[in-house]
Design a protein around this motif. Structure first.
Motif, PDB file in Angstrom:
ATOM      1  N   PHE A 134       0.820  -1.208   0.000  1.00 40.23           N
ATOM      2  CA  PHE A 134       0.000   0.000   0.000  1.00 40.23           C
ATOM      3  C   PHE A 134       0.855   1.259   0.000  1.00 40.23           C
ATOM      4  N   VAL A 143      -5.488   7.659  -6.730  1.00 42.54           N
ATOM      5  CA  VAL A 143      -6.532   7.120  -5.858  1.00 42.54           C
ATOM      6  C   VAL A 143      -7.271   5.984  -6.572  1.00 42.54           C
ATOM      7  N   LEU A 146      -5.362   2.830  -6.218  1.00 42.80           N
ATOM      8  CA  LEU A 146      -5.507   2.355  -4.836  1.00 42.80           C
ATOM      9  C   LEU A 146      -6.849   1.665  -4.634  1.00 42.80           C
ATOM     10  N   GLY A 147      -7.879   2.227  -5.244  1.00 41.79           N
ATOM     11  CA  GLY A 147      -9.205   1.611  -5.148  1.00 41.79           C
ATOM     12  C   GLY A 147      -9.231   0.232  -5.790  1.00 41.79           C
ATOM     13  N   SER A 150      -7.070  -2.223  -3.601  1.00 41.16           N
ATOM     14  CA  SER A 150      -7.642  -2.549  -2.284  1.00 41.16           C
ATOM     15  C   SER A 150      -8.894  -3.412  -2.450  1.00 41.16           C
ATOM     16  N   SER A 151      -9.667  -3.161  -3.511  1.00 40.06           N
ATOM     17  CA  SER A 151     -10.830  -4.021  -3.762  1.00 40.06           C
ATOM     18  C   SER A 151     -10.388  -5.438  -4.106  1.00 40.06           C
ATOM     19  N   SER A 153      -7.771  -6.906  -3.059  1.00 41.19           N
ATOM     20  CA  SER A 153      -7.333  -7.530  -1.803  1.00 41.19           C
ATOM     21  C   SER A 153      -8.516  -8.030  -0.990  1.00 41.19           C
ATOM     22  N   ALA A 154      -9.598  -7.255  -0.978  1.00 41.43           N
ATOM     23  CA  ALA A 154     -10.796  -7.680  -0.241  1.00 41.43           C
ATOM     24  C   ALA A 154     -11.403  -8.928  -0.872  1.00 41.43           C
ATOM     25  N   ALA A 157      -9.259 -11.982   0.090  1.00 39.88           N
ATOM     26  CA  ALA A 157      -9.482 -12.448   1.468  1.00 39.88           C
ATOM     27  C   ALA A 157     -10.850 -13.107   1.609  1.00 39.88           C
ATOM     28  N   GLU A 158     -11.855 -12.504   0.978  1.00 40.52           N
ATOM     29  CA  GLU A 158     -13.203 -13.068   1.016  1.00 40.52           C
ATOM     30  C   GLU A 158     -13.220 -14.454   0.361  1.00 40.52           C
TER      31      GLU A 158
ATOM     32  N   ILE B  46     -17.381 -14.012   7.982  1.00 42.04           N
ATOM     33  CA  ILE B  46     -16.589 -12.797   8.200  1.00 42.04           C
ATOM     34  C   ILE B  46     -17.251 -11.862   9.212  1.00 42.04           C
ATOM     35  N   LEU B 124      -7.489 -14.910   7.998  1.00 40.67           N
ATOM     36  CA  LEU B 124      -8.159 -14.438   6.774  1.00 40.67           C
ATOM     37  C   LEU B 124      -9.133 -13.306   7.044  1.00 40.67           C
ATOM     38  N   TYR B 128      -9.161  -9.569   5.544  1.00 37.72           N
ATOM     39  CA  TYR B 128     -10.348  -8.957   4.958  1.00 37.72           C
ATOM     40  C   TYR B 128     -10.596  -7.566   5.554  1.00 37.72           C
ATOM     41  N   SER B 131      -8.155  -5.057   4.246  1.00 32.97           N
ATOM     42  CA  SER B 131      -8.489  -4.609   2.883  1.00 32.97           C
ATOM     43  C   SER B 131      -9.662  -3.636   2.900  1.00 32.97           C
ATOM     44  N   PHE B 134      -8.597  -0.216   3.830  1.00 32.50           N
ATOM     45  CA  PHE B 134      -8.007   0.550   2.738  1.00 32.50           C
ATOM     46  C   PHE B 134      -9.068   1.033   1.755  1.00 32.50           C
ATOM     47  N   GLN B 135     -10.080   0.200   1.523  1.00 32.35           N
ATOM     48  CA  GLN B 135     -11.161   0.641   0.636  1.00 32.35           C
ATOM     49  C   GLN B 135     -11.851   1.890   1.199  1.00 32.35           C
ATOM     50  N   VAL B 138      -9.711   4.934   0.726  1.00 33.41           N
ATOM     51  CA  VAL B 138      -9.689   5.358  -0.673  1.00 33.41           C
ATOM     52  C   VAL B 138     -10.879   6.266  -0.960  1.00 33.41           C
ATOM     53  N   SER B 150      -1.055   3.773   5.753  1.00 32.73           N
ATOM     54  CA  SER B 150      -0.306   2.606   5.275  1.00 32.73           C
ATOM     55  C   SER B 150       1.065   2.555   5.961  1.00 32.73           C
TER      56      SER B 150
END
Lengths: 338, 338
Positions: A134, A143, A146-147, A150-151, A153-154, A157-158, B46, B124, B128, B131, B134-135, B138, B150
């Motif tokens: 990051f 930006v 970054l969006g 970061s999305s 990454s989510a 993880a999900e 989650i 995990l 999540y 992430s 960070f979203q 943003v 960060s």
């Protein structure tokens, strides 16, 4: 995670090697950024662990996709170097956490960090690399980038949490399976290619096309992997055949075989996958069911369809050696038999 | 991690309660954002795990610091709500990973997620939440804020790795200890207050002052915690007294007692902390050494100095109930005896 080797059996360089050659100067700069940024002034264990994984012969497919996408989009700046390093850091962080989650002992032919050091270090060094990723992105000042990352990454993880839940669960449908493989592979592939178009400031349809290429390539990759895990066909038992079966993973071949099977078949999958009771001859029986229901062939066809979607998305971009290599990679991914 | 309770023994509300009351409307909005963003369309495990931790009575000190800093700086927009939620997500993610790393069984009086579910889910779900943090950031569109948080995340992860390495290591000096407690507490406190001033677009000296308040408060908090872990003094053995001693943690009191001790004392610390060989009467002996060398008093004084630095940093800001509460919290942190 898929193996990214794309070496042809003959001596001509494969599509992946050709792409590496086309971005080799950029790739060297990415290597320098990675080494510089994974260092830690205060905690030397961090670069030790990161280097163990990053320098263990990973093919760097994801950062190469970012470099190739940026070049194909005519980008002339320097931010693609940082973003390629970012993508590799996010990937390495997820590998470190994956190995803890899967209790893996080996990756890329070497003992994993969680075995050589401990789970604690793998968790924390993964967190460190994720933060560094990051920080690198922030330096591009975009930006939007970054969006996107970061999305991704989510979603990663999900998807991993979802994979934990779907193991041994035969009620898993194709929708949920798609979420899992998107998190496992396609989300980062798609972000890796999309950011190349974004920093090149291409029009929205080209940004979408570049994202589609990465997404479809990632799904094709994972479908082919899941198909190959059953040896491709009952006649071609490879040495890794049946890993997913033994671990009770509910992948597309199993989902289709359950949906299409008769009562005896469903009872078989209940025992072997849902309850995990497996014995002599069960893998052979599974392969027979997978073949008879056409589940394996349907998985392979789905992979081919995704590869075609990836290639179709490249239509918007100029002809040249990079486009040719990206096209050939998509074809190669679904043509491999090992 | 420090307990953030600041309830006075008498009936008048403590400084923390007064600050909560001053930002209560904002805090409710933060709660809504947290609940909304920790949900996952695809993986219901989650929010289950996140809610277990987030709703377990954590005092939300960090997001409250962000809200208070933004208000003190005269901020009138809405981004402080998202940033406060971001800070809480980062904190919760680190708690989930901490509990895996420390193999903790209880936190905030309840079984930890790694015990109730498993280590895998804790790793995990932490990823999540990180992430999602960070979203959220943003969405504020502020690259500067993204850089601050960060960087804080990198310092947190680095500090945790360092803490892993420094346990049982009597060569740990005050420099390295400071890095550990900065990662453990002060980095996120400092980022939490700094971003409040940044979004309010205050001049650089006020941004620095707001950051200094968080940093100094965090260090004061941790020093006081490390002092209290030895009961404050040999006469006041609390019920948690000696946890750090038993775990072989090398905190400021121990570092000073080793530096100031004679050969017998150094042999004692070598046996009990470095080699972890502890028996009947060792904690009492440790307390005696800590008292005799003035190590405990020096730690307490260092905590008081940091509290004074925090209060000094507030000089730049207008008088009012928020400034008074922030001042009182800094005093309270080092005055507590339990």
């Amino acid at each position: 995670m898929p193996s990214t080797s794309a070496t042809s059996p003959n001596t001509a360089p494969g599509p992946f090697e050709r792409l590496v050659a086309l971005v080799s100067e950029d790739l060297e700069r990415v290597g320098l950024v990675i080494r510089e940024r994974m260092s830690s002034e205060h905690a030397p264990r961090i670069p030790e662990i990161s280097a163990h994984l990053i320098e263990a012969g990973g093919k760097r497919l994801r950062p190469i996709l970012t470099l190739a996408a940026a070049r194909l989009c005519g980008y002339r700046g320097d931010d693609h170097i940082k973003l390629a390093a970012t993508v590799e850091f996010i990937h390495t962080a997820t590998l470190l956490h994956d190995d803890v989650v899967d209790e893996s002992a080996r990756r890329r032919g070497r003992a994993t960090a969680n075995i050589l050091w401990d789970n604690k270090s793998s968790v924390l060094v993964g967190d460190y690399l994720f933060s560094r990723a990051f920080q690198l992105m922030v330096e591009t000042g975009s930006v939007r980038v970054l969006g996107i990352l970061s999305s991704a990454s989510a979603v990663i993880a999900e998807g991993e949490v979802l994979q934990l839940i779907t193991a041994h669960d035969l009620t898993t449908g194709l929708d949920r399976y798609e979420q899992v493989i998107r998190g496992k592979t396609a989300a980062l592939f798609a972000a890796a290619t999309e950011v190349g178009a974004v920093i090149a400031e291409r029009p929205e349809d080209e940004v979408t096309a570049m994202r589609t290429y990465g997404d479809a390539l990632g799904i094709a990759f994972q479908l082919a992997d899941d198909w190959l895990d059953y040896g491709g066909s009952a006649d071609a038992l490879g040495k890794n055949t049946g890993d997913d079966f033994r671990e009770g993973k509910v992948t597309m071949p199993v989902i289709l075989a359950v949906q299409r099977g008769d009562a005896a078949a469903r009872a078989f999958w209940q025992r072997t996958i849902a309850r995990g009771q497996q014995g002599e001859g069960d893998l052979e029986q599974a392969l027979a069911y997978l073949d008879a229901t056409g589940a394996l062939e349907a998985t392979r066809q789905a992979a081919r369809d995704e590869a075609a979607r990836a290639i179709g998305a490249l239509a918007a971009f100029p002809e040249g050696p990079i486009k040719t290599a990206l096209t050939d990679i998509a074809e190669f991914v679904v043509a491999r038999t090992v």
